[in-house]
Design a protein around this motif. Structure first.
Motif, PDB file in Angstrom:
ATOM      1  N   GLY A 171      57.671  66.379 -60.733  1.00  0.00           N
ATOM      2  CA  GLY A 171      58.024  66.669 -61.996  1.00  0.00           C
ATOM      3  C   GLY A 171      58.616  65.914 -63.211  1.00  0.00           C
ATOM      4  N   VAL A 172      57.845  64.411 -62.684  1.00  0.00           N
ATOM      5  CA  VAL A 172      57.588  63.071 -63.753  1.00  0.00           C
ATOM      6  C   VAL A 172      56.260  63.195 -64.264  1.00  0.00           C
TER       7      VAL A 172
ATOM      8  N   GLU B 113      48.577  64.075 -59.251  1.00  0.00           N
ATOM      9  CA  GLU B 113      49.031  64.929 -58.383  1.00  0.00           C
ATOM     10  C   GLU B 113      50.898  65.094 -57.674  1.00  0.00           C
ATOM     11  N   MET B 114      50.929  63.798 -57.632  1.00  0.00           N
ATOM     12  CA  MET B 114      52.356  63.539 -57.015  1.00  0.00           C
ATOM     13  C   MET B 114      53.574  63.028 -58.093  1.00  0.00           C
TER      14      MET B 114
ATOM     15  N   PHE C 258      56.307  58.212 -61.845  1.00  0.00           N
ATOM     16  CA  PHE C 258      55.820  57.151 -60.918  1.00  0.00           C
ATOM     17  C   PHE C 258      55.141  56.122 -60.492  1.00  0.00           C
ATOM     18  N   VAL C 259      54.802  55.628 -61.651  1.00  0.00           N
ATOM     19  CA  VAL C 259      54.139  54.353 -60.650  1.00  0.00           C
ATOM     20  C   VAL C 259      54.959  53.601 -61.167  1.00  0.00           C
ATOM     21  N   ARG C 260      55.475  53.497 -62.496  1.00  0.00           N
ATOM     22  CA  ARG C 260      56.973  52.635 -62.706  1.00  0.00           C
ATOM     23  C   ARG C 260      57.885  52.662 -61.418  1.00  0.00           C
ATOM     24  N   ASP C 261      58.155  54.002 -61.167  1.00  0.00           N
ATOM     25  CA  ASP C 261      58.987  54.016 -60.058  1.00  0.00           C
ATOM     26  C   ASP C 261      59.182  53.457 -58.520  1.00  0.00           C
TER      27      ASP C 261
END
Length: 259
Positions: free
Chosen positions: A28-29, A22-23, A34-37
């Motif tokens: 928009g990724v 959801e996050m 998202f987890v990698r960032d």
């Protein structure tokens, strides 16, 4: 040219995966991006403030009562500083800025509170400095006594037995040098002050603590072997004992080569 990317497999509960998804969608990724960032943020700092040798690390958190007390002190200081203040306390705006940091809880800026503070010089290391000074005091009095008795030590030995201070470029020894300066304020250890002056005001320019500790071990061995009640001059060292302490300056592994 793209670098090879390692694959990291992790297991999380379904509800955690759903929250992460959801996050990621909100930004928009993809979930992987998202987890990698998040991982990159945790392990690769964009900027890391350089910490000087011996500088106290900034606290990551402070109890609110400490923040209140420190903030109040900064606000009081801001109001008593003269308008043209520009010394170590800064000016009114600087003190109010530090108060605001504490009140707002900007933990990333807490380093303002410890800027200029050294890490502690341990009680053991303070004791070592005092013991080293006492040893060189006895050495100095012994050399002077032999000279007065008409049997001076040679110049080479006298130089080897001078207190050179500590290495100002080494974190620990630089801190010890500051402690020596503190201890020698006023009329304390006056007999050693000329030696420091001759040795670049106590900057040895190379690490000497290990050398002093070897000398100190030999000095203690000599003193421990003495009988009590030698009288007023019983603490003085003979020429042979001074030579033994000077020889201890050389590391045991190198003594054969230095003879």
């Amino acid at each position: 040219m793209e670098r090879d990317m390692a694959v990291l497999n992790i297991r999380v509960e379904d509800r955690v995966r759903d929250q992460l998804k959801e996050m990621a969608d909100d930004q928009g990724v993809t979930l992987s991006e998202f987890v990698r960032d998040l991982l990159m943020e945790a392990v690769v700092p964009v900027y890391q403030r350089e910490v000087e040798h011996g500088e106290e690390s900034a606290p990551e958190s402070m109890p609110i009562i400490d923040r209140q007390v420190l903030s109040l002190l900064h606000r009081i200081l801001a109001r008593v500083l003269p308008e043209d203040a520009n010394d170590v306390d800064g000016d009114r705006d600087y003190q109010l800025k530090r108060a605001h940091i504490l009140e707002a809880g900007y933990s990333g800026e807490y380093w303002y509170e410890v800027a200029g503070f050294n890490t502690e010089l341990s009680k053991r290391d303070c004791g070592r400095v005092s013991d080293i000074l006492q040893m060189f005091r006895v050495i100095t009095y012994s050399v002077e006594h032999l000279k007065e008795e008409g049997s001076p030590v040679d110049d080479k030995l006298a130089i080897q037995l001078e207190f050179q201070g500590f290495d100002h470029n080494d974190a620990l020894e630089g801190h010890m040098a500051g402690y020596v300066d503190f201890l020698m304020r006023g009329d304390r250890w006056t007999e050693l002050k000329p030696q420091l002056k001759r040795n670049d005001n106590g900057n040895s320019h190379s690490r000497v603590l290990d050398t002093y500790l070897r000398m100190l071990s030999e000095y203690r061995r000599i003193m421990d072997g003495r009988e009590r009640g030698h009288g007023r001059l019983g603490y003085l060292l003979s020429r042979e004992e001074l030579k033994q302490i000077a020889d201890a300056r050389v590391h045991p592994s190198n003594r054969r080569h230095s003879q």
